[in-house]
Write a protein that holds these residues in place. Structure first.
Motif, PDB file in Angstrom:
ATOM      1  N   MET A  68       0.839  -1.196   0.000  1.00 50.67           N
ATOM      2  CA  MET A  68       0.000   0.000   0.000  1.00 50.67           C
ATOM      3  C   MET A  68       0.875   1.247   0.000  1.00 50.67           C
ATOM      4  O   MET A  68       1.857   1.332   0.735  1.00 50.67           O
ATOM      5  N   LEU A  69       0.517   2.212  -0.855  1.00 49.89           N
ATOM      6  CA  LEU A  69       1.213   3.490  -0.864  1.00 49.89           C
ATOM      7  C   LEU A  69       0.727   4.306   0.330  1.00 49.89           C
ATOM      8  O   LEU A  69      -0.421   4.738   0.377  1.00 49.89           O
ATOM      9  N   LEU A  70       1.606   4.500   1.309  1.00 48.95           N
ATOM     10  CA  LEU A  70       1.235   5.212   2.527  1.00 48.95           C
ATOM     11  C   LEU A  70       1.431   6.711   2.378  1.00 48.95           C
ATOM     12  O   LEU A  70       0.860   7.496   3.136  1.00 48.95           O
ATOM     13  N   TYR A  71       2.262   7.100   1.417  1.00 50.98           N
ATOM     14  CA  TYR A  71       2.504   8.533   1.208  1.00 50.98           C
ATOM     15  C   TYR A  71       2.886   8.762  -0.244  1.00 50.98           C
ATOM     16  O   TYR A  71       3.663   7.991  -0.821  1.00 50.98           O
ATOM     17  N   ALA A  72       2.341   9.808  -0.839  1.00 60.49           N
ATOM     18  CA  ALA A  72       2.705  10.212  -2.197  1.00 60.49           C
ATOM     19  C   ALA A  72       2.381  11.687  -2.350  1.00 60.49           C
ATOM     20  O   ALA A  72       1.227  12.093  -2.166  1.00 60.49           O
ATOM     21  N   GLU A  73       3.389  12.480  -2.661  1.00 55.10           N
ATOM     22  CA  GLU A  73       3.164  13.922  -2.789  1.00 55.10           C
ATOM     23  C   GLU A  73       4.225  14.537  -3.710  1.00 55.10           C
ATOM     24  O   GLU A  73       5.370  14.066  -3.761  1.00 55.10           O
ATOM     25  N   PHE A  74       3.823  15.600  -4.403  1.00 56.11           N
ATOM     26  CA  PHE A  74       4.745  16.341  -5.260  1.00 56.11           C
ATOM     27  C   PHE A  74       5.389  17.473  -4.471  1.00 56.11           C
ATOM     28  O   PHE A  74       4.747  18.124  -3.644  1.00 56.11           O
ATOM     29  N   PHE A  75       6.680  17.716  -4.761  1.00 57.23           N
ATOM     30  CA  PHE A  75       7.410  18.848  -4.206  1.00 57.23           C
ATOM     31  C   PHE A  75       8.135  19.563  -5.346  1.00 57.23           C
ATOM     32  O   PHE A  75       8.535  18.920  -6.323  1.00 57.23           O
ATOM     33  N   PRO A  76       8.339  20.870  -5.229  1.00 56.70           N
ATOM     34  CA  PRO A  76       9.050  21.593  -6.289  1.00 56.70           C
ATOM     35  C   PRO A  76      10.489  21.105  -6.473  1.00 56.70           C
ATOM     36  O   PRO A  76      10.987  21.058  -7.592  1.00 56.70           O
ATOM     37  N   LYS A  77      11.141  20.721  -5.360  1.00 55.83           N
ATOM     38  CA  LYS A  77      12.536  20.279  -5.429  1.00 55.83           C
ATOM     39  C   LYS A  77      12.761  19.082  -4.504  1.00 55.83           C
ATOM     40  O   LYS A  77      12.029  18.878  -3.533  1.00 55.83           O
ATOM     41  N   ASP A  78      13.805  18.317  -4.805  1.00 55.42           N
ATOM     42  CA  ASP A  78      14.156  17.141  -3.999  1.00 55.42           C
ATOM     43  C   ASP A  78      15.093  17.577  -2.877  1.00 55.42           C
ATOM     44  O   ASP A  78      16.312  17.610  -3.050  1.00 55.42           O
ATOM     45  N   THR A  79      14.531  17.936  -1.732  1.00 60.95           N
ATOM     46  CA  THR A  79      15.308  18.485  -0.629  1.00 60.95           C
ATOM     47  C   THR A  79      15.170  17.627   0.623  1.00 60.95           C
ATOM     48  O   THR A  79      14.260  16.802   0.740  1.00 60.95           O
ATOM     49  N   THR A  80      16.051  17.871   1.557  1.00 63.66           N
ATOM     50  CA  THR A  80      15.978  17.193   2.844  1.00 63.66           C
ATOM     51  C   THR A  80      14.657  17.499   3.544  1.00 63.66           C
ATOM     52  O   THR A  80      14.017  16.615   4.113  1.00 63.66           O
ATOM     53  N   TRP A  81      14.246  18.761   3.489  1.00 63.65           N
ATOM     54  CA  TRP A  81      13.017  19.155   4.175  1.00 63.65           C
ATOM     55  C   TRP A  81      11.801  18.450   3.580  1.00 63.65           C
ATOM     56  O   TRP A  81      10.875  18.077   4.306  1.00 63.65           O
ATOM     57  N   ALA A  82      11.797  18.221   2.275  1.00 69.97           N
ATOM     58  CA  ALA A  82      10.686  17.500   1.642  1.00 69.97           C
ATOM     59  C   ALA A  82      10.574  16.090   2.197  1.00 69.97           C
ATOM     60  O   ALA A  82       9.476  15.609   2.501  1.00 69.97           O
ATOM     61  N   HIS A  83      11.709  15.406   2.361  1.00 63.89           N
ATOM     62  CA  HIS A  83      11.688  14.031   2.875  1.00 63.89           C
ATOM     63  C   HIS A  83      11.352  13.993   4.366  1.00 63.89           C
ATOM     64  O   HIS A  83      10.746  13.033   4.844  1.00 63.89           O
ATOM     65  N   ILE A  84      11.743  15.027   5.105  1.00 72.14           N
ATOM     66  CA  ILE A  84      11.352  15.102   6.517  1.00 72.14           C
ATOM     67  C   ILE A  84       9.847  15.286   6.638  1.00 72.14           C
ATOM     68  O   ILE A  84       9.180  14.636   7.465  1.00 72.14           O
ATOM     69  N   GLN A  85       9.274  16.146   5.794  1.00 70.76           N
ATOM     70  CA  GLN A  85       7.824  16.344   5.811  1.00 70.76           C
ATOM     71  C   GLN A  85       7.087  15.060   5.433  1.00 70.76           C
ATOM     72  O   GLN A  85       6.041  14.730   6.012  1.00 70.76           O
ATOM     73  N   ALA A  86       7.625  14.321   4.461  1.00 70.24           N
ATOM     74  CA  ALA A  86       7.003  13.059   4.049  1.00 70.24           C
ATOM     75  C   ALA A  86       7.013  12.052   5.190  1.00 70.24           C
ATOM     76  O   ALA A  86       6.015  11.361   5.442  1.00 70.24           O
ATOM     77  N   THR A  87       8.130  11.971   5.895  1.00 69.22           N
ATOM     78  CA  THR A  87       8.247  11.046   7.025  1.00 69.22           C
ATOM     79  C   THR A  87       7.291  11.425   8.145  1.00 69.22           C
ATOM     80  O   THR A  87       6.640  10.567   8.750  1.00 69.22           O
ATOM     81  N   GLN A  88       7.186  12.717   8.420  1.00 70.00           N
ATOM     82  CA  GLN A  88       6.275  13.190   9.473  1.00 70.00           C
ATOM     83  C   GLN A  88       4.833  12.832   9.145  1.00 70.00           C
ATOM     84  O   GLN A  88       4.090  12.327  10.006  1.00 70.00           O
ATOM     85  N   ALA A  89       4.421  13.073   7.899  1.00 68.49           N
ATOM     86  CA  ALA A  89       3.039  12.784   7.502  1.00 68.49           C
ATOM     87  C   ALA A  89       2.723  11.298   7.641  1.00 68.49           C
ATOM     88  O   ALA A  89       1.649  10.911   8.117  1.00 68.49           O
ATOM     89  N   LEU A  90       3.653  10.441   7.239  1.00 72.00           N
ATOM     90  CA  LEU A  90       3.429   8.996   7.325  1.00 72.00           C
ATOM     91  C   LEU A  90       3.325   8.540   8.779  1.00 72.00           C
ATOM     92  O   LEU A  90       2.398   7.802   9.141  1.00 72.00           O
ATOM     93  N   MET A  91       4.257   8.978   9.610  1.00 73.23           N
ATOM     94  CA  MET A  91       4.284   8.493  10.989  1.00 73.23           C
ATOM     95  C   MET A  91       3.123   9.007  11.818  1.00 73.23           C
ATOM     96  O   MET A  91       2.601   8.297  12.682  1.00 73.23           O
ATOM     97  N   GLN A  92       2.689  10.233  11.569  1.00 76.53           N
ATOM     98  CA  GLN A  92       1.554  10.753  12.319  1.00 76.53           C
ATOM     99  C   GLN A  92       0.241  10.126  11.857  1.00 76.53           C
ATOM    100  O   GLN A  92      -0.739  10.134  12.599  1.00 76.53           O
ATOM    101  N   SER A  93       0.224   9.564  10.645  1.00 75.51           N
ATOM    102  CA  SER A  93      -0.984   8.920  10.132  1.00 75.51           C
ATOM    103  C   SER A  93      -1.046   7.441  10.489  1.00 75.51           C
ATOM    104  O   SER A  93      -2.115   6.926  10.842  1.00 75.51           O
ATOM    105  N   PHE A  94       0.093   6.747  10.405  1.00 70.01           N
ATOM    106  CA  PHE A  94       0.084   5.290  10.552  1.00 70.01           C
ATOM    107  C   PHE A  94       0.884   4.778  11.751  1.00 70.01           C
ATOM    108  O   PHE A  94       0.710   3.639  12.165  1.00 70.01           O
TER     109      PHE A  94
END
Length: 416
Positions: free
Chosen positions: A178-204
């Motif tokens: 199951m895709l637990l997270y999928a989102e577009f970001f303007p650039k591939d940055t550290t902060w983008a991956h931190i936000q992705a991790t936060q969203a996944l962990m707070q949801s699941f």
């Protein structure tokens, strides 16, 4: 081979099936007489047992024998549009997707089979033979949800009408697919991956392990020695910002050494990429918000409607079944001590030494730090808000929040 109803009468087939039910004739013998396979035999037997008297092998067409002129025109138009996309060198697409074309026609109330579409495609020159690929034995290596999260990013021109490329960041659960997270970001940055991790962990919840590649966001990798310099630090001697966050949360990280090693997430990427790019090209979508809506629809299709080729289950159903059975390694999300805010976990980190005037220098900003002694080491947590263009700064000393403030985001060069 001629069709069954043209070779035998209803009565002849009834006699044979009756003999099988009475134990007089063997299945193999009947199959040889009728010239049919095992699947067809049991299909006939099922119909016979349902009503021996009404049994018939007469052929009944359930679909129109010929497509209308208007439907043929719609198929032709879609195939020619598909051809334009495939031949556009800017787009990350190399072949035709007749299933996606069928789904687009179905939305307009036109129901045709993929086989029919392929037949028309060959006549119009809109067809590429598939390349033979090596056989790959796919299997689920984990036994529970949350045992392994495969995480990756993909940079592409997602629409021919977009002015720039965007990054798709995705996380998939290995067990359920199951895709637990999928989102577009303007650039591939550290902060983008931190936000992705936060969203996944707070949801699941917090998983046991993450599986990522050796991108600089996830791992410090030192290159080979040269005659010009000597290395002071070796690979993994320094934690990246993302890796520091994972250590604080108690999540293990495993690194893939090649894209092929991340096959479980690479395949959904190709699927999403193919569908999203085609939709954007055909519907003239150009903004990030428009493409995000397409992504949401395709993720919903993948998670809730599509049977996975490996697990033979719909990902969301497999995920829920495991959760309801207690077969999960996700831990409930909670803040590690001494933190009281998620901002101190999902953040960027720096360290500084307070000078004799209780001040620190941070990216050309001089900051007064109360409640600390001169020459103390302090930990700095940076939380960017790109919407408001503000950087929130939280300064910690001896596991206590000593000071917090906000500054303009411009000028901070911290992997944004």
């Amino acid at each position: 081979m001629a069709q069954l109803h043209k070779q035998f009468t209803d009565e002849q087939v009834q006699v044979l099936l009756r003999g099988y039910c009475q134990g007089v004739l063997a299945r193999a013998e009947i199959q040889e007489i009728l010239g049919i396979g095992k699947t067809r035999f049991f299909g006939l037997l099922k119909e016979y047992r349902r009503g021996p008297e009404a049994f018939s092998i007469a052929y009944e067409r359930h679909t129109p024998g010929k497509l209308s002129t208007s439907v043929e025109a719609e198929i032709k138009q879609e195939l020619l549009r598909e051809k334009e996309i495939v031949e556009d060198k800017r787009l990350p697409i190399s072949g035709y997707n007749y299933s996606a074309l069928r789904d687009r026609l179905e939305k307009r109330g036109i129901k045709v089979s993929v086989t029919t579409i392929i037949d028309r495609a060959k006549h119009l020159g809109c067809h590429k033979p598939r390349k033979k690929r090596k056989v790959h034995d796919r299997e689920v290596l984990t036994a529970s949800t949350g045992a392994l999260i495969q995480h990756d990013s993909s940079l592409h021109l997602w629409s021919p009408f977009a002015e720039e490329k965007w990054v798709l960041v995705t996380s998939i659960d290995d067990f359920s697919r199951m895709l637990l997270y999928a989102e577009f970001f303007p650039k591939d940055t550290t902060w983008a991956h931190i936000q992705a991790t936060q969203a996944l962990m707070q949801s699941f919840g917090i998983p046991l392990r993450y599986y990522v590649d050796s991108l600089r966001v996830f791992r410090f990798v030192q290159g080979r020695d040269s005659v010009w310099r000597k290395h002071v630090l070796e690979t993994d001697d320094v934690d990246t910002q993302w890796r520091k966050m994972m250590r604080i949360l108690g999540v293990d990280v495993t690194y893939a050494l090649s894209p092929q090693a991340k096959g479980k997430i690479e395949r959904p990427y190709r699927w999403l990429q193919d569908r999203i790019v085609r939709t954007c090209a055909l519907e003239n979508l150009s903004s990030l918000d428009q493409v995000r809506a397409v992504l949401k629809e395709e993720v919903n299709r993948y998670n809730n409607r599509q049977v996975h080729s490996t697990t033979k289950e719909i990902p969301s159903i497999r995920f829920k079944k495991a959760k309801n059975a207690g077969n999960t390694l996700f831990r409930p999300f909670s803040l590690p001590k001494p933190f009281t805010s998620v901002k101190d976990v999902f953040c960027l980190r720096e360290t500084r030494v307070v000078n004799g005037y209780r001040r620190i220098s941070l990216f050309n900003h001089t900051i007064q730090v109360p409640n600390v002694d001169p020459y103390d080491d302090v930990d700095i947590h940076l939380v960017p808000d790109t919407a408001k263009q503000v950087m929130e700064i939280r300064i910690w000393r001896n596991d206590k929040l000593a000071h917090s403030l906000a500054l303009p985001l411009q000028g901070f060069r911290v992997h944004l």
